[in-house]
Design a protein around this motif. Structure first.
Motif, short mmCIF file in Angstrom:
data_model
loop_
_atom_site.label_atom_id
_atom_site.label_comp_id
_atom_site.label_asym_id
_atom_site.label_seq_id
_atom_site.Cartn_x
_atom_site.Cartn_y
_atom_site.Cartn_z
N ALA A 184 -14.63 27.59 4.84
CA ALA A 184 -13.66 27.07 3.87
C ALA A 184 -12.29 27.72 4.05
O ALA A 184 -11.25 27.05 3.95
CB ALA A 184 -14.17 27.30 2.45
N HIS B 16 -9.06 25.54 4.87
CA HIS B 16 -7.91 25.56 3.95
C HIS B 16 -6.62 25.84 4.72
O HIS B 16 -5.62 25.12 4.56
CB HIS B 16 -8.12 26.63 2.88
CG HIS B 16 -6.93 26.85 2.01
ND1 HIS B 16 -6.78 26.26 0.78
CD2 HIS B 16 -5.80 27.59 2.20
CE1 HIS B 16 -5.62 26.63 0.25
NE2 HIS B 16 -5.01 27.44 1.10
N ALA C 10 -12.78 22.03 2.37
CA ALA C 10 -12.63 23.41 1.91
C ALA C 10 -12.89 23.52 0.41
O ALA C 10 -13.57 24.45 -0.05
CB ALA C 10 -11.24 23.93 2.24
N ILE D 154 -16.62 23.29 -0.47
CA ILE D 154 -17.35 24.54 -0.20
C ILE D 154 -17.04 25.58 -1.27
O ILE D 154 -17.93 26.26 -1.78
CB ILE D 154 -16.99 25.07 1.20
CG1 ILE D 154 -17.41 24.08 2.29
CG2 ILE D 154 -17.66 26.44 1.44
CD1 ILE D 154 -16.82 24.39 3.66
N ARG D 155 -15.78 25.72 -1.60
CA ARG D 155 -15.38 26.72 -2.59
C ARG D 155 -15.94 26.40 -3.98
O ARG D 155 -16.37 27.29 -4.71
CB ARG D 155 -13.85 26.85 -2.62
CG ARG D 155 -13.32 27.57 -1.40
CD ARG D 155 -11.81 27.65 -1.32
NE ARG D 155 -11.42 28.65 -0.31
CZ ARG D 155 -10.17 28.91 0.04
NH1 ARG D 155 -9.16 28.25 -0.51
NH2 ARG D 155 -9.92 29.84 0.95
#
Length: 257
Positions: free
Chosen positions: A179, A183, A205, A208-209
């Protein structure tokens, strides 16, 4: 002598970590006290940092060069010998230490010095490693970030792509390190007008975060803000607004505003 003794006693990586911690703590205290302590006026903290790290770099590279010289002098070429194993370990630890020095300098705005140290770190890590590794991906990512900050777009993107490929192959597609690189790559693509590819990276990203942190997290807010930037660049102002609002709310909560 103190630095040399510290490196000998603690080892290259741990000794360098202690050195970086000390220097960063001294810089922090300097800037906290500068306005009230006149005797600090003649001190150049940035030059002190550069000098301290230059000495550290010299000492840690000399240690690994001594080991390299020992293997050459003894005519050792077998990969499974104890001495070569020691050399490989020393090269990796020295690479990590150089990376640490570079990242610390980069945080203080010394981007050129960060790039130089990270290139040297990457070279050592690649010599010592037998294939891709997470530690190599860490330095590739760091180089991408430093080159990005220096406006070197194509090379920065290349390092991000290399870091991303290694991270995805070793830790899978849902790791936070993946991620992180997605990003940064998405932000760089947005800055250079490639909005569609930027959106793909940033949305992945964010996914995932969110999986790891949930919605109210500062790193999620950072990615949401960049998604808003992409939407704005594409002229989709109404679509961008919710991302900006969500990011702002999270950052206000984080800052206690």
């Amino acid at each position: 002598k103190f630095l040399h003794g510290r490196l000998q006693a603690l080892g290259v990586l741990e000794g360098t970590t202690a050195q970086v911690t000390d220097v960063e703590e001294l810089l922090l205290r300097y800037f906290e006290k500068k306005s009230s302590v006149l005797c600090f006026e003649s001190i150049d903290p940035e030059q002190i940092m550069l000098d301290a790290y230059a000495r550290t770099r010299k000492d840690i590279t000399r240690l690994v060069e001594d080991l390299e010289g020992g293997t050459e002098d003894n005519g050792i070429h077998q990969e499974d010998t104890l001495q070569l194993k020691r050399l490989n370990k020393a090269q990796i630890e020295t690479g990590k230490a150089l990376h640490l020095l570079g990242a610390s300098l980069g945080a203080q705005g010394f981007n050129d010095e960060e790039i130089e140290l990270c290139r040297e770190a990457l070279q050592l890590k690649r010599v010592a490693a037998f294939g891709p590794s997470i530690t190599i991906s860490d330095t590739l990512h760091c180089l991408g970030f430093a080159l990005d900050n220096n406006g070197i777009y194509l090379e920065a993107m290349d390092f991000y792509d290399q870091a991303l490929a290694i991270r995805q192959s070793i830790v899978g597609n849902e790791d936070l390190r993946v991620a992180e690189t997605l990003h940064n790559k998405g932000a760089l693509l947005c800055e250079h007008g490639n909005c569609d590819d930027a959106m793909d990276c940033l949305q992945e990203a964010l996914k995932i975060r969110l999986l790891h942190f949930g919605e109210h997290n500062e790193s999620c807010a950072d990615t949401q803000q960049w998604i808003g930037n992409v939407m704005r660049e594409k002229g989709k102002f109404n679509d961008a607004l919710p991302y900006f609002q969500s990011a702002l709310k999270t950052k206000k909560n984080f800052l206690g505003a």
